[in-house]
Design an enzyme around this catalytic site. Sequence first.
Site, mmCIF file in Angstrom:
data_model
loop_
_atom_site.group_PDB
_atom_site.id
_atom_site.type_symbol
_atom_site.label_atom_id
_atom_site.label_comp_id
_atom_site.label_asym_id
_atom_site.label_seq_id
_atom_site.Cartn_x
_atom_site.Cartn_y
_atom_site.Cartn_z
ATOM 1 N N HIS A 98 1.072 -0.829 -0.245
ATOM 2 C CA HIS A 98 0.289 -0.143 -0.142
ATOM 3 C C HIS A 98 1.096 1.315 -0.093
ATOM 4 C CE1 HIS A 98 -2.718 3.407 1.459
ATOM 5 N NE2 HIS A 98 -3.897 2.246 0.852
ATOM 6 N N GLU A 170 -4.303 2.184 -7.203
ATOM 7 C CA GLU A 170 -4.690 2.458 -6.177
ATOM 8 C C GLU A 170 -3.893 4.302 -5.711
ATOM 9 O OE1 GLU A 170 -6.853 0.196 -2.533
ATOM 10 O OE2 GLU A 170 -4.376 1.087 -2.130
HETATM 11 P P1 PGA Z 1 -9.849 5.388 0.467
HETATM 12 O O1 PGA Z 1 -8.767 4.608 1.369
HETATM 13 O O2 PGA Z 1 -11.283 5.193 0.308
HETATM 14 O O3 PGA Z 1 -10.102 6.058 2.295
HETATM 15 O O4 PGA Z 1 -9.708 6.586 -0.520
HETATM 16 C C1 PGA Z 1 -7.789 4.079 -0.611
HETATM 17 C C2 PGA Z 1 -7.153 3.624 0.120
HETATM 18 O O5 PGA Z 1 -5.853 3.685 1.002
HETATM 19 O O6 PGA Z 1 -6.698 1.745 0.338
#
Ligand code: PGA
Length: 253
Positions: A98, A170
């Site tokens: 992440h 992401e």
């Molecule tokens: P968020 O987080 O939906 O709060 O933007 C997404 C993530 O970090 O996977």
Amino acid sequence: MSTLWVGTSWKMTKTLAEGRAWASGLRDHLAGKAPAGVQPFVIPSFTATTAVADILGEDSPVLLGVQNAHWEDAGAWTGEVSVPQARDAGAQIVEIGHSERREHFGETVETTRLKAAAALRHGLTPLLCIGETLEVKDAGGSSEFILGQARGALEGLDDQQLSRVVIAYEPIWAIGEKGRPATTEELIEPFAALGEEYAGKVAGLLYGGSVNLDNAADLLGIEHVTGLFVGRTAWQLEGYLELLRIAEAHAAA
Ligand code: PGA
């Protein structure tokens, strides 16, 4: 159509009581059955892993994950948790790479590769997160950058191993409080690039970053997107249940 993966990481939120309430609410709502065409998953913080596993129960249609795991099976790695320990606690998924871990905790392409291999070695699903900064995006380098992250982490895997991997794209500029929701147009090209290389070869190509109840259906409509990985919107159970409904409707359409 492929199964739509819809899940949440709680990041560093929720007390045990809050986590238990969320998990039992989900269990009661699903009553042993995933929405048609949807694979739900939840990734609590480590302290809640076993509690959530116990609440969901052995035959739960909801997959359980951890937000990180070390690549070694055991040893002198203070503060870390291994994949066998995560599995022992009930996890089936290991989230890897992440952007918050890459930014704040020194996660690199090399460590994501080692962690993906460790997850596969122990029969867990690696959920590999990739994503570029706004700088990279503005310079027109998004697709090349995320493909580099994915290729680096998945290097050397055979087809069978690759088929057990889930990738979540992401974009950093779209994540969290400081992020802004991506438009569908902005995501077409990166998903085309990911799709060309990984569609049909991995278990899922998910989108994450400011997913909300207004944009979820459109995001699922982007070519090659086969799921959503969600933070804030899913932390309240009602938000997560609504996302499951949206995905079920999309799968049925
Ligand atoms: P968020 O987080 O939906 O709060 O933007 C997404 C993530 O970090 O996977």
